[in-house]
Design a protein around this motif. Structure first.
Motif, mmCIF file in Angstrom:
data_model
loop_
_atom_site.group_PDB
_atom_site.id
_atom_site.type_symbol
_atom_site.label_atom_id
_atom_site.label_comp_id
_atom_site.label_asym_id
_atom_site.label_seq_id
_atom_site.Cartn_x
_atom_site.Cartn_y
_atom_site.Cartn_z
ATOM 1 N N UNK A 7 32.845 -20.783 -47.401
ATOM 2 C CA UNK A 7 33.155 -19.070 -48.332
ATOM 3 C C UNK A 7 32.640 -17.612 -48.119
ATOM 4 N N UNK A 8 31.791 -17.996 -46.929
ATOM 5 C CA UNK A 8 30.611 -16.562 -46.545
ATOM 6 C C UNK A 8 32.013 -16.219 -45.271
ATOM 7 N N UNK A 9 32.186 -15.681 -44.976
ATOM 8 C CA UNK A 9 32.751 -15.510 -43.241
ATOM 9 C C UNK A 9 31.447 -14.449 -42.949
ATOM 10 N N UNK A 10 30.442 -14.933 -42.110
ATOM 11 C CA UNK A 10 29.742 -14.003 -40.744
ATOM 12 C C UNK A 10 30.983 -12.891 -40.209
ATOM 13 N N UNK A 11 30.744 -11.829 -40.359
ATOM 14 C CA UNK A 11 31.185 -10.785 -39.307
ATOM 15 C C UNK A 11 31.084 -11.518 -37.723
ATOM 16 N N UNK A 12 32.072 -10.671 -37.104
ATOM 17 C CA UNK A 12 32.687 -11.112 -36.033
ATOM 18 C C UNK A 12 32.109 -9.588 -34.865
ATOM 19 N N UNK A 13 31.288 -10.255 -34.148
ATOM 20 C CA UNK A 13 30.332 -8.732 -33.266
ATOM 21 C C UNK A 13 31.528 -8.022 -32.861
ATOM 22 N N UNK A 14 31.441 -7.304 -32.679
ATOM 23 C CA UNK A 14 33.172 -6.310 -31.831
ATOM 24 C C UNK A 14 32.840 -7.199 -30.244
ATOM 25 N N UNK A 15 33.896 -6.819 -29.824
ATOM 26 C CA UNK A 15 33.878 -7.485 -28.210
ATOM 27 C C UNK A 15 33.568 -5.857 -27.609
ATOM 28 N N UNK A 16 33.263 -6.231 -25.713
ATOM 29 C CA UNK A 16 32.282 -5.574 -24.740
ATOM 30 C C UNK A 16 33.786 -4.904 -24.816
ATOM 31 N N UNK A 17 34.682 -5.063 -24.283
ATOM 32 C CA UNK A 17 36.270 -4.662 -24.477
ATOM 33 C C UNK A 17 36.375 -3.349 -25.280
ATOM 34 N N UNK A 18 36.455 -3.982 -26.779
ATOM 35 C CA UNK A 18 36.982 -3.099 -27.662
ATOM 36 C C UNK A 18 35.855 -1.271 -27.721
ATOM 37 N N UNK A 19 34.079 -2.275 -27.158
ATOM 38 C CA UNK A 19 33.471 -0.689 -27.271
ATOM 39 C C UNK A 19 34.353 -0.261 -26.095
ATOM 40 N N UNK A 20 34.375 -0.620 -25.112
ATOM 41 C CA UNK A 20 34.236 0.281 -24.202
ATOM 42 C C UNK A 20 35.699 1.281 -24.353
ATOM 43 N N UNK A 21 36.482 0.241 -25.188
ATOM 44 C CA UNK A 21 37.660 1.367 -25.011
ATOM 45 C C UNK A 21 37.711 2.195 -26.323
ATOM 46 N N UNK A 22 36.828 2.140 -27.069
ATOM 47 C CA UNK A 22 37.136 3.553 -28.075
ATOM 48 C C UNK A 22 35.964 4.199 -27.481
ATOM 49 N N UNK A 23 34.868 4.341 -26.546
ATOM 50 C CA UNK A 23 33.855 4.764 -25.849
ATOM 51 C C UNK A 23 35.149 5.368 -25.101
ATOM 52 N N UNK A 24 36.041 5.470 -23.997
ATOM 53 C CA UNK A 24 36.457 5.902 -23.092
ATOM 54 C C UNK A 24 37.539 7.123 -24.203
ATOM 55 N N UNK A 26 37.195 8.422 -26.733
ATOM 56 C CA UNK A 26 36.338 9.754 -27.234
ATOM 57 C C UNK A 26 36.186 10.611 -25.931
ATOM 58 N N UNK A 27 36.416 10.345 -25.122
ATOM 59 C CA UNK A 27 35.517 10.890 -24.102
ATOM 60 C C UNK A 27 37.018 11.762 -23.264
ATOM 61 N N UNK A 28 38.349 10.733 -23.484
ATOM 62 C CA UNK A 28 39.353 11.363 -23.044
ATOM 63 C C UNK A 28 39.540 12.212 -23.951
ATOM 64 N N UNK A 29 39.819 12.455 -25.536
ATOM 65 C CA UNK A 29 39.634 13.236 -26.873
ATOM 66 C C UNK A 29 38.773 14.643 -26.186
ATOM 67 N N UNK A 30 37.405 14.351 -25.681
ATOM 68 C CA UNK A 30 36.804 15.682 -25.218
ATOM 69 C C UNK A 30 37.466 16.394 -24.189
ATOM 70 N N UNK A 38 42.295 4.659 -19.770
ATOM 71 C CA UNK A 38 42.767 3.664 -21.602
ATOM 72 C C UNK A 38 43.671 2.236 -19.988
ATOM 73 N N UNK A 39 44.736 2.276 -19.544
ATOM 74 C CA UNK A 39 45.148 1.099 -19.464
ATOM 75 C C UNK A 39 44.400 0.967 -18.093
ATOM 76 N N UNK A 40 43.794 1.112 -17.150
ATOM 77 C CA UNK A 40 43.189 0.743 -15.894
ATOM 78 C C UNK A 40 41.603 0.088 -16.058
#
Length: 408
Positions: A7-24, A26-30, A38-40
């Protein structure tokens, strides 16, 4: 129990691609990265489930503006003509002699074998027809020193001579006295002698002294302070008061590009331009810095300006029609020239009335012609009006100078 755990689902660890997209993102916004980054981002799955990220190196850099070199000002880009230099010549010193004795097995009394030192290099002034100005002449020239002598009777190498290449017509002076006039291509003048090399102890070997220990040092090279001046700077010289439009006129009739501004004393050094004709004849025209009243008394930079005029074969008086009484400028200019050198204002000349594009210029031109008995050439350096007449009259002055026995 297994059903309860399911019944209990173990939360999946975010992928490295998702983390990199989030980091990029934030840098684009700054504003640190380009939005195209992002598209590359591309991910490639390897064996074992490990993901590798590859990005374009050009898109991952920081966003910067167009990096252009700062353009230099026109004054820094223009090269001015140099017709006089003061140079200090220091010839090379001679190398010292060596004091040594021959050493060899089973030869106890080998005797002295110290060699002499080499001679210092001299400084030579050489005339070159391909050199047109003294701008490349530096204030100090030092000859190469000779090498010291060595053992086994080895002599030191002589210092190489130092050459100073000057244009034809250069006058060499020392303390105001003329020493030489460089008039032929390839003509050389040994201006500073190099010092002689010292003697080694082998030189002092004699029947009375079989083991000399004496060795002499080299002689110091000669030092001189000379003045180099060009006898002829240009065929024609533009003479006038500051802000009369001489630099603009030189731009209009030649390919020279001296600095032009709306304030006096824009030109502090002479500029030389070449007027080319259809028969391949060339006439050099010099833009002389403006003269002020009292220049013959060395007011301002008067004497140096007048010295430039002295080296021109014929004169072009440039009068400013925007002045109240342009004809008085001609009288003051001739007075300053005659006070510096009697008869200087009597050389072949032409009177140029500049700034004809002004509204009141035509009326002042008629008044100027009534005060002057010579021919007046009205021109406008700004619009190029009537510059053809000036160029043709300049050729007439040049042809008369050549027919009179001048050196073209």
């Amino acid at each position: 129990m297994l059903a309860a755990l399911s019944r209990f689902k173990i939360p999946r660890r975010p992928s490295s691609e998702l983390l990199l997209r989030c980091i990029f993102k934030q840098k684009v916004e700054r504003g640190e990265l380009s939005p195209l980054t992002l598209s590359s981002v591309t991910c490639s799955r390897k064996v074992g489930g490990v993901r590798d990220v590859s990005t374009s190196s050009t898109l991952c850099t920081k966003v910067r503006g167009n990096s252009k070199k700062r353009e230099m000002s026109e004054k820094k880009l223009t090269r001015h003509f140099v017709d006089h230099r003061r140079v200090k010549l220091v010839a090379g010193s001679g190398g010292k002699g060596a004091s040594s004795f021959h050493s060899e097995p089973r030869k106890e009394w080998g005797g002295p074998d110290g060699g002499n030192g080499g001679d210092g290099g001299s400084v030579i002034i050489k005339a070159d027809r391909f050199v047109k100005s003294l701008a490349q002449v530096v204030p100090l020239y030092k000859g190469e020193d000779g090498e010291s002598g060595g053992s086994k009777n080895c002599y030191g190498r002589n210092g190489s001579p130092t050459y100073i290449r000057v244009p034809l017509g250069t006058v060499v002076k020392e303390q105001g006295k003329t020493i030489l006039d460089m008039t032929e291509h390839g003509q050389e003048y040994l201006a500073a002698f190099g010092g002689a090399g010292g003697k080694g102890n082998r030189f002092f070997l004699s029947n009375e002294n079989r083991s000399p220990m004496t060795a002499t040092p080299g002689i110091t090279g000669q030092e001189r302070l000379l003045q180099l001046e060009l006898r002829t700077m240009a065929h024609a010289g533009l003479v006038g008061f500051p802000n009369a439009g001489k630099s603009s006129l030189l731009r209009a009739i030649t390919n020279a590009r001296p600095a032009v501004a709306a304030y006096p004393f824009t030109t502090l050094n002479p500029h030389v331009g070449i007027v080319k004709y259809r028969d391949h004849e060339q006439v050099a025209v010099a833009d002389i810095p403006g003269i002020i009243r009292g220049a013959h008394l060395n007011r301002g930079l008067g004497i140096s300006f007048l010295r430039h005029i002295e080296r021109c074969r014929f004169l072009l008086f440039v009068l400013d029609l925007s002045a109240q009484e342009p004809w008085t400028q001609l009288q003051h200019l001739r007075y300053e020239l005659d006070q510096y050198e009697p008869g200087l204002s009597q050389r072949p000349q032409a009177i140029i009335a500049n700034k004809m594009d002004l509204s009141e210029a035509q009326e002042k031109l008629e008044t100027l012609k009534s005060h002057v008995s010579q021919r007046v050439i009205p021109v406008s350096a700004l619009t190029g009006q009537n510059t053809e007449e000036l160029i043709l009259h300049l050729r007439e002055l040049y042809d008369g100078y050549i027919q009179g026995g001048g050196d073209g």
